[in-house]
Enzyme design. Structure first.
Site, short mmCIF file in Angstrom:
data_model
loop_
_atom_site.label_atom_id
_atom_site.label_comp_id
_atom_site.label_asym_id
_atom_site.label_seq_id
_atom_site.Cartn_x
_atom_site.Cartn_y
_atom_site.Cartn_z
N GLU A 470 13.22 55.97 62.31
CA GLU A 470 12.50 56.69 61.26
C GLU A 470 13.09 58.10 61.15
O GLU A 470 13.92 58.33 60.32
CB GLU A 470 10.99 56.72 61.57
CG GLU A 470 10.19 57.22 60.40
CD GLU A 470 8.85 56.50 60.19
OE1 GLU A 470 8.55 55.55 60.91
OE2 GLU A 470 8.12 56.91 59.29
N GLU A 742 2.12 60.77 68.75
CA GLU A 742 1.84 60.44 67.36
C GLU A 742 0.38 60.03 67.18
O GLU A 742 -0.28 60.42 66.22
CB GLU A 742 2.73 59.28 66.93
CG GLU A 742 2.44 58.74 65.53
CD GLU A 742 3.43 57.68 65.10
OE1 GLU A 742 3.97 56.99 65.99
OE2 GLU A 742 3.67 57.54 63.89
C1 BGC Z 1 5.45 58.66 60.01
C2 BGC Z 1 4.45 59.77 59.81
C3 BGC Z 1 4.28 59.89 58.33
C4 BGC Z 1 3.64 58.62 57.89
C5 BGC Z 1 3.13 58.54 56.51
C6 BGC Z 1 4.84 57.40 59.51
O1 BGC Z 1 5.60 56.29 59.70
O2 BGC Z 1 5.88 58.58 61.31
O3 BGC Z 1 4.50 60.80 60.61
O4 BGC Z 1 3.69 61.03 57.89
O5 BGC Z 1 4.46 57.53 58.19
O6 BGC Z 1 1.88 58.09 56.62
#
Ligand code: BGC
Length: 886
Positions: A470, A742
């Site tokens: 990501e 997270e």
């Molecule tokens: C990310 C987040 C991001 C989100 C959107 C995720 O996969 O890691 O930090 O803001 O997607 O909802």
């Protein structure tokens, strides 16, 4: 005269080179032995040589004596600046008595390439087959002769891809992943290197290693070759000789290329390096390049080349593992003691052809196994094939990993020690500006985790995470954390660059992106979810929140001006996509990762619509756009009214009835004075019903403690801070976290690891509580009427279990500090206020000691307020704090 001028900066940098800003901004730091010192006027001189400056002549600019107390971000207003010229400047100031200071020492900066047509070179590399998944990195070189003494040699470089420069056997510069990540189709940054000291009269060899990077390698979940297939290099070496003549050496058909030891190097996959294929001295003269080939020349670049704005990515620290052990599968495991981002330097010895694999993970599955499920498609593995010649040292070139644990496998005939591995901490080198310390070790660990989260994730863009496939510039994460970030470090230039990424990604109808640079994210997502739109509440709003925060923290007016139209288009977009001022919920991440507390998406989106509009009104006011102030103030009122009418009942319950919904309504100013206590009361109840636990996700979490504190619930704020059962900040600390997770439930005693598809242990968003710690706990805040800490608000909140707090913030004006101790009801506060600023102090309790210089201003919310000028002061009062912490 009591004021001394220290540290001169241009565009917030010390002696920058390669600027392409037509009107750079000057800042200087003032110092004094005396209290309450202010500047009343300044004079700046800018010249093209120091001799003129010594004679007090500024042939480019003599500002004359300007009656002003500005000492940061003073905009150049002289003759047009010339490309590639070096400028010298100095400044003198007057204090409030009219006494003049000495002239400052001489500062300098150099302009870069200003006109796209001044790029003379060609883009070179190798034309690659798009089918090759992970191509080898390319080595490119050229030799040239210098026949006269050189006065100055400046190298401008960039790549579609990532590049590392070499000259005469050494690496040029200390940055990694240049030119950084932008939407290459629109804009690519170039770097400027002063290589005068390394150029020699006689033969010289220049070379570059070129990798795929974000341009052609894997990016996020979107796959590879997002921007193009073949990386390309563009260099321009400008040599100015002592005799006044000039010469350019540029990338063209005379360069040669070859592949070398780097089999591939990909951001997400890792690097494979075969040391047997090294070609020593490829970057020196006299190298035999008979088996090298002619380079391929690419078509001219259609985007814009701009000088790099943000700080380079560098290795900022090296750390040693704290533990090493042999696993039952016969591999070595290292614990770095810290979840970090970068890579490891490996020192090994072995037989030629031995293949060593270095794997990286943030957590362990069990004592002998890395937890890699959360990496998704990112391998995070580096492979090294030994040449078998004594101790070999390996560091990857164009990849980075997020990890605390390192597994080394493949060594058959030799042993590793703790010293075989060194962690290289890598990130955008934003200067550190803030520090916090408290009497509570758990809180201190949280502070450290917030900092590490920022360090690891600010890598060219504010990424969400550094480990899985990501690592994108998620705009919602960026906005919720930016205030915390800007206390910790000087992120002014980092975010000025990110705002360019944001506006590059803005849609024609005005929507700011969720992810910047967009990198095909929008298209990718649209294929999966048909209704997807790039305007998510709390994400797109970053386009307004970021510039406003930079203005508050750094007095950066230019960022408001540059982005004004883009911000206006965003608000207009929200307006056009709302019905009766209510935003629909069709594209919305909601209060991301909240705990059993879904805030209705339309409520969230309408609240953010109001917030973006309110900020836009403030920006319009600052810039003096009176018509917009009237128009958008009215719009804000309409949204606010619609919000209350649609979502709030007569008892003050807001639809959704989550902590976040009250937090946002209060923080965004959506409620009338009568409604506020009702909302605060309900918020208190919800937290208490939840056993003094929060339930907020990304969007609510940052404002939660500020809202509690502002609404008379300070002790509740402290109990959430100190809470260490799930869900809470200290729950992860108790589990041994060294970065912010997270998810609140990334790992729990009951359920172990959660949702591996989305379980990063290094995401900074939930760390946005850092803002509250600086602003409220230590109490160092800005005044939006005099931003950038020109007027400082010192409002400490003794509370919770804390007996002391020490905070420092290096502002544009100098060091601000606020330290307090609480001892048997005696509350003492020491503050430092920089020259040319003033502060208002808010003190709890009954005054015991007030400095003579402090001017009493009266009571505000039950606290004594005082006005002070620069200097160091101590205030003491007697307070009766009831310790309510549970
Ligand atoms: C990310 C987040 C991001 C989100 C959107 C995720 O996969 O890691 O930090 O803001 O997607 O909802």
């Amino acid at each position: 005269m009591s004021i001394v001028i220290k540290r001169l900066r241009v565009e917030s940098l010390d002696q920058p080179i390669g600027l392409d800003t037509e009107q750079p901004r000057f800042s200087w730091l003032l110092d004094s032995e005396l209290q309450s010192q202010r500047q009343s006027a300044y004079r700046i001189l800018v010249a093209s040589n120091t001799d003129l400056l010594q004679q007090d002549i500024g042939e480019y600019w003599d500002s004359g004596e300007v009656v002003s107390d500005r000492s940061v971000q003073v905009i150049y207003q002289g003759n047009p600046l010339q490309a590639e010229l070096r400028y010298y400047w100095k400044v003198k100031v007057w204090d409030e008595t009219g006494a003049a200071s000495e002239w400052s020492s001489i500062g300098q900066w150099t302009m870069g390439i200003l006109d796209q047509n001044d790029w003379k070179g060609e883009w070179i590399g190798q034309s690659l087959d798009p089918e090759i998944e992970f191509p080898p990195s390319l080595y490119l070189r050229k030799e040239f002769v210098i026949d006269r003494p050189v006065k100055r040699a400046t190298l401008y470089g960039t790549a579609l891809g990532v590049y590392e420069l070499h000259l005469n056997g050494s690496r040029v510069g200390d940055e990694y992943f240049a030119p950084g990540w932008t939407d290459y189709a629109v804009r690519t940054q170039y770097q400027t290197f002063d290589i005068t000291a390394s150029i020699q009269v006689g033969g010289n060899a220049i070379g570059a290693i070129l990798g795929t990077g974000w341009y052609a390698g894997q990016v996020g979940m979107m796959g590879r070759e997002i921007y193009g297939t073949s990386p390309a290099l563009l260099l321009q070496l400008h040599i100015q000789f002592e005799d006044g003549s000039n010469h350019h050496i540029v990338t063209d058909e005379t360069w040669t290329m070859n592949t070398g030891p780097i089999q591939y190097s990909d951001m997400l996959k890792g690097e494979s390096y075969d040391a047997r294929k090294e070609t020593p001295d490829w970057d020196r003269t006299g190298f035999n390049e008979s088996d090298w080939q002619k380079v391929y020349r690419f078509e001219r670049y259609v985007g814009k080349l701009v000088s790099q704005i943000d700080p380079p990515i560098r290795i900022t620290e090296s750390i040693n593992p704290v533990k090493m052990w042999m696993t039952k599968q016969g591999t070595y495991l290292f614990d770095m003691g810290q979840n970090m981002v970068g890579w490891v330097k490996l020192q090994v010895q072995g037989l030629t052809g031995t293949q060593i694999t270095v794997s990286h993970a943030e957590m362990l599955q069990d004592e002998d196994t890395l937890y890699i499920e959360n990496l998704r498609r990112a391998d995070q593995k580096d492979i090294y094939i030994l040449k078998g010649e004594g101790i070999e040292t390996f560091e990857p070139h164009f990849t980075f990993h997020g990890f605390r644990y390192v597994e080394v496998e493949g060594l058959l005939d030799s042993e590793l020690t703790l010293g075989s591995v060194t962690g290289r901490v890598v990130h955008s080198d934003t200067p550190s500006t803030g520090s916090l310390e408290t009497s509570d070790d758990m809180v201190n660990r949280l502070i450290s985790n917030i900092r590490w989260g920022q360090r690891g994730n600010y890598l060219s863009v504010p990424t969400d995470c550094p480990q899985r496939d990501e690592r994108l510039g998620w705009t919602g994460d960026a906005q919720i954390f930016i205030r915390t970030a800007s206390y910790n470090m000087d992120v002014s230039r980092f975010f000025a660059k990110f705002m360019e990424d944001m506006t590059d990604g803005q849609t024609p109808d005005g929507a700011f992106p969720d992810v910047a640079p967009d990198a095909g994210w929008f298209e990718f997502k649209q294929k999966v979810v048909k209704w997807f739109a790039p305007d998510n509440a709390g994400w797109g709003d970053a386009g307004v929140i970021i510039p406003w925060t930079l203005y508050l923290m750094y007095e950066d007016r230019t960022i408001l001006e540059t982005n004004y139209d883009a911000m206006k288009r965003w608000v207009e977009y929200l307006k056009a996509n709302s019905t009766d001022r209510i935003r629909p919920d069709y594209a919305n991440y909601g209060d991301w990762l909240s705990i059993n507390a879904d805030t209705p998406k339309d409520v969230l989106a309408t609240a953010y619509f109001a917030y973006s509009t309110a900020i836009f009104v403030r920006i319009a006011k600052v810039l003096g756009y009176a018509d917009d102030v009237i128009e958008y103030s009215a719009l804000f009122e309409e949204i606010r009214t619609a919000f209350v009418r649609t979502y709030m009942d007569e008892k003050g319950i807001i639809q959704g009835d989550t902590q976040t919904v009250y937090v946002l309504a209060l923080y965004f100013g959506l409620l009338s004075e009568e409604m506020k206590p009702l909302a605060a009361k309900r918020l208190e109840e919800l937290i208490q019903q939840n056993g003094n636990h929060l339930s907020t996700g990304f969007l609510g979490v940052g404002y939660l403690l500020p809202v509690l504190t502002e609404n008379g619930l300070e002790e509740l704020a402290y109990s959430l801070l100190h809470q260490d059962t799930f869900p809470s900040w200290l729950y992860s600390v108790k589990q041994g976290a060294t970065t912010i997770w997270e998810r609140w439930d990334g790992w729990t005693e009951e359920a172990g690891f959660q949702n591996p598809g989305m379980n990063s242990f290094n995401h900074y968003s939930l760390g946005s509580v850092g803002e509250w710690m600086y602003r409220y706990m230590a109490g160092i805040d800005v005044d939006s009427e005099q931003p950038g800490f020109k007027h400082i608000v010192i409002h400490p909140r003794p509370g919770g279990k804390l007996t002391y707090v020490k905070a420092n913030v290096e502002s544009g004006y100098g060091l601000i500090s606020s330290s307090w101790q609480l001892n048997d009801g005696l509350f003492s506060l020491q503050v430092s206020i920089p020259v040319n600023t003033t502060a208002t102090i808010h003190m709890d309790g009954t005054s015991v000691r007030v400095p003579d210089e402090a001017v009493k201003m009266g009571m505000e919310n039950g606290k004594h307020t005082y006005q002070i000028g620069s200097g160091n002061y101590e205030f003491i009062s007697q307070i009766e704090k009831v310790m309510k912490v549970t």
